[in-house]
Design a protein around this motif. Structure first.
Motif, mmCIF file in Angstrom:
data_model
loop_
_atom_site.group_PDB
_atom_site.id
_atom_site.type_symbol
_atom_site.label_atom_id
_atom_site.label_comp_id
_atom_site.label_asym_id
_atom_site.label_seq_id
_atom_site.Cartn_x
_atom_site.Cartn_y
_atom_site.Cartn_z
ATOM 1 N N LYS A 206 0.837 -1.210 0.000
ATOM 2 C CA LYS A 206 0.000 0.000 0.000
ATOM 3 C C LYS A 206 0.868 1.255 0.000
ATOM 4 O O LYS A 206 0.670 2.156 -0.811
ATOM 5 C CB LYS A 206 -0.924 0.026 1.237
ATOM 6 N N THR A 207 1.833 1.306 0.925
ATOM 7 C CA THR A 207 2.704 2.471 1.003
ATOM 8 C C THR A 207 3.494 2.632 -0.298
ATOM 9 O O THR A 207 3.653 3.736 -0.809
ATOM 10 C CB THR A 207 3.666 2.317 2.203
ATOM 11 N N HIS A 208 3.955 1.512 -0.835
ATOM 12 C CA HIS A 208 4.716 1.556 -2.077
ATOM 13 C C HIS A 208 3.891 2.212 -3.200
ATOM 14 O O HIS A 208 4.364 3.144 -3.855
ATOM 15 C CB HIS A 208 5.120 0.118 -2.453
ATOM 16 N N ILE A 263 -1.903 10.420 2.093
ATOM 17 C CA ILE A 263 -1.944 10.154 3.533
ATOM 18 C C ILE A 263 -1.869 8.645 3.756
ATOM 19 O O ILE A 263 -2.746 7.898 3.329
ATOM 20 C CB ILE A 263 -3.240 10.694 4.170
ATOM 21 N N ASP A 264 -0.810 8.225 4.419
ATOM 22 C CA ASP A 264 -0.591 6.804 4.657
ATOM 23 C C ASP A 264 -1.224 6.402 5.995
ATOM 24 O O ASP A 264 -1.193 7.177 6.953
ATOM 25 C CB ASP A 264 0.927 6.537 4.701
ATOM 26 N N ASP A 265 -1.753 5.205 6.052
ATOM 27 C CA ASP A 265 -2.298 4.655 7.302
ATOM 28 C C ASP A 265 -3.311 5.574 7.974
ATOM 29 O O ASP A 265 -3.164 5.929 9.137
ATOM 30 C CB ASP A 265 -1.148 4.339 8.279
ATOM 31 N N ILE A 266 -4.329 5.906 7.238
ATOM 32 C CA ILE A 266 -5.353 6.825 7.749
ATOM 33 C C ILE A 266 -6.079 6.228 8.960
ATOM 34 O O ILE A 266 -6.671 6.948 9.754
ATOM 35 C CB ILE A 266 -6.357 7.206 6.623
ATOM 36 N N VAL A 362 4.659 -9.393 1.817
ATOM 37 C CA VAL A 362 5.761 -9.138 0.891
ATOM 38 C C VAL A 362 6.986 -8.612 1.639
ATOM 39 O O VAL A 362 8.119 -8.894 1.272
ATOM 40 C CB VAL A 362 5.342 -8.135 -0.201
ATOM 41 N N ARG A 363 6.740 -7.861 2.701
ATOM 42 C CA ARG A 363 7.871 -7.310 3.447
ATOM 43 C C ARG A 363 8.743 -8.427 4.011
ATOM 44 O O ARG A 363 9.971 -8.376 3.976
ATOM 45 C CB ARG A 363 7.361 -6.405 4.576
ATOM 46 N N GLU A 364 8.070 -9.473 4.518
ATOM 47 C CA GLU A 364 8.799 -10.601 5.086
ATOM 48 C C GLU A 364 9.578 -11.340 3.989
ATOM 49 O O GLU A 364 10.719 -11.763 4.194
ATOM 50 C CB GLU A 364 7.773 -11.534 5.724
HETATM 51 MG MG MG Z 1 2.327 0.964 4.850
#
Ligand code: MG
Ligand code: ADP
Length: 496
Positions: A206-208, A263-266, A362-364
């Protein structure tokens, strides 16, 4: 013909999930019929491409089901076929519909509503304001390219991580829709899909994607004022400004000095009243002047706890797009892309092993690759399968036993006393098509295959057929207890 289209729509409504129906089908307008060809209109290119790629077969199928004729369908962007010959029947324009079909002549005639009215069309969607937005930008948008160095500086100043660009994002069925919406916004900010609300689980990109929108906008127009921050940062800045009694510059920064707000992580503003109040006004001010807002969240607006109703409804005005965990093929592709970017040599069997073992985040997956890459370079070797297995054991990650699609098909066939060939075949009698749908649903749930891959394994069917079956059952199973019991019984048989 309008009647046939309405009937086809009702038929389609039973074949796709409510969310998809609202997002895609409700806004298609029947334009005219030419012999055996139906001409349908949609709001823009993105919409057209999406429908053509994912739903054309389903539409043709529904038209045939209701009319008895195999018609072909041509999708055009609004205006492509000239003035409408048959006007759309429905006049009830909800904000959500307005967002995806903002330029129908009907809606231009709608009076402006204020922000307070629950069904009100927001002024920023009216054509005049959108035009103003782009006129206002023109003077600041010289074609002069800026140096790479200056671009990088602006990317960092906007609070963006240069790595989170579209180029490094791997597209698969789980994120394709959201990716397409993001690309569309990056090419044409302030237009459709405003606000875009992205939601999904942890570590799924999402952040990406959010930042990729900002980076792409700056690449195309370095003078755009892009602001990227998390809702927590928004809150902290608010608290500091309140303490320093400097609310004017806080407001100016967000309301007057920003063309695109990311806006990330609203979700963090849930339950924080004054932050929500301030964000509400920021949202309105930006939205009023046609500025684009993109948000991410771990849940959909409907499910966000502690969120004020007025924000919840605003968050749903544009487009809501979710990201699902990637399937096996996409996970392998992500690993390979990361390895390439980071200069790690990665053999296919190692990629398959890691992607098979780490499926939800995916981060892991990325973290594991980096660790193994470091270990390998320390030992001056490549990453071997043994190294990867050893690492997974240390981390207590087991390679899950994958159920095969064939096993699922056989178990379902056995239960209904039909054959696996029936399920893979083309007959559409209820006694066969229903078990086929159950098997498709179970295969999607218990394996990692993508829709096209499942289509292949069900005897070479189109992926939209599988998608429709899965979505239909996903909806039904929410409320139908008989179906819940049947699926549980089938699962027991599969695992036996
Ligand atoms: Mg994020
Ligand atoms: P989220 O915000 O959803 O928790 P992130 O955007 O922070 O997840 O993604 C976690 C990591 O996984 C990031 O390093 C990101 O680059 C990577 N990632 C996630 N999805 C993809 C993808 N489809 N292609 C490439 N990298 C991805």
């Amino acid at each position: 013909m309008t009647d046939i289209w309405q009937a086809a729509l009702s038929d389609l409504e039973t074949k796709v999930s409510a969310h998809n129906f609202e997002s895609w089908f409700r806004n298609i307008q029947f334009h005219h019929q030419d012999g055996y060809t139906a001409h349908l209109e949609v709001a823009d290119e993105f919409f057209k491409a999406w429908i053509e790629e994912n739903y054309l077969d389903l539409i043709v199928e529904s038209l045939r089901a209701v009319s008895g004729i195999k018609m072909s369908v041509i999708i055009g962007v609004k205006g492509a076929f000239g003035e409408a010959q048959e006007l759309p029947r429905s006049l009830d324009v909800t904000p959500r519909q307005a967002a995806v079909a903002p330029r129908s002549s009907r809606m231009m005639q709608q009076p402006m509503h204020s922000f307070g009215s629950p069904q009100g069309l927001a002024p920023a969607r009216t054509p005049q304001l959108q035009t103003n937005f782009f006129e206002a930008l023109t003077p600041q948008a010289p074609d002069q390219p800026i140096s790479d160095q200056d671009l990088q500086r602006r990317i960092l100043e906007a609070g963006l991580n240069p790595r989170y660009n579209f180029d490094e994002f791997v597209v698969g069925p789980s994120n394709q829709f959201t990716h397409a919406a993001c690309v569309s916004i990056a090419k044409n900010p302030g237009h459709n899909y405003n606000p875009l609300f992205i939601f999904g689980g942890v570590g799924l990109g999402k952040t990406h994607l959010l930042q990729a929108v900002g980076i792409e906008i700056l690449k195309r127009n370095p003078n755009m004022r892009v602001l990227n921050l998390s809702s927590e940062e928004f809150m902290n800045q608010l608290i500091t400004s309140l303490r320093q009694k400097d609310m004017n510059s806080f407001r100016a920064q967000f309301r007057n000095n920003c063309d695109v707000l990311l806006i990330d992580d609203i979700q963090f503003i849930g339950g924080k009243d004054s932050t929500q109040e301030e964000f509400f006004h920021t949202f309105n001010a930006l939205y009023h002047s046609g500025k684009h807002i993109v948000m991410t969240s771990d849940k959909s607006p409907k499910e966000l706890p502690g969120l004020e109703e007025r924000l919840r409804s605003r968050f749903s005005w544009g487009l809501i797009a979710d990201i699902q965990p990637p399937d096996l093929e996409t996970r392998i592709a992500i690993l390979e892309r990361k390895a390439e970017v980071d200069g790690i040599s990665l053999d296919k069997d190692v990629a398959i092993l890691l992607a098979g073992a780490i499926s939800s985040n995916v981060r892991e997956l990325e973290g594991t690759l980096v660790r193994l890459g470091a270990e390998a370079s320390f030992m001056r070797s490549r990453i071997t399968v043994e190294m990867a297995r050893e690492h997974l054991r240390r981390m207590n990650i087991e390679q899950p036993q994958q159920l095969s699609v064939d096993r699922i098909i056989c178990a379902v066939a056995e239960h209904f006393d039909i054959t696996a060939e029936d399920i893979k075949g083309a007959r559409r009698t209820r006694a066969i098509s229903e078990p086929r749908q159950y098997a498709m649903f179970l295969a999607r749930k218990h394996t990692d295959h993508s829709y096209p891959e499942l289509g292949k394994r069900f005897g070479g069917k189109d992926h939209t057929t599988v998608l429709a079956a899965v979505r239909k059952l996903e909806d039904l199973i929410q409320t139908d207890q008989g179906l819940q019991r049947l699926i549980a019984a089938l699962e027991e048989r599969i695992h036996a």
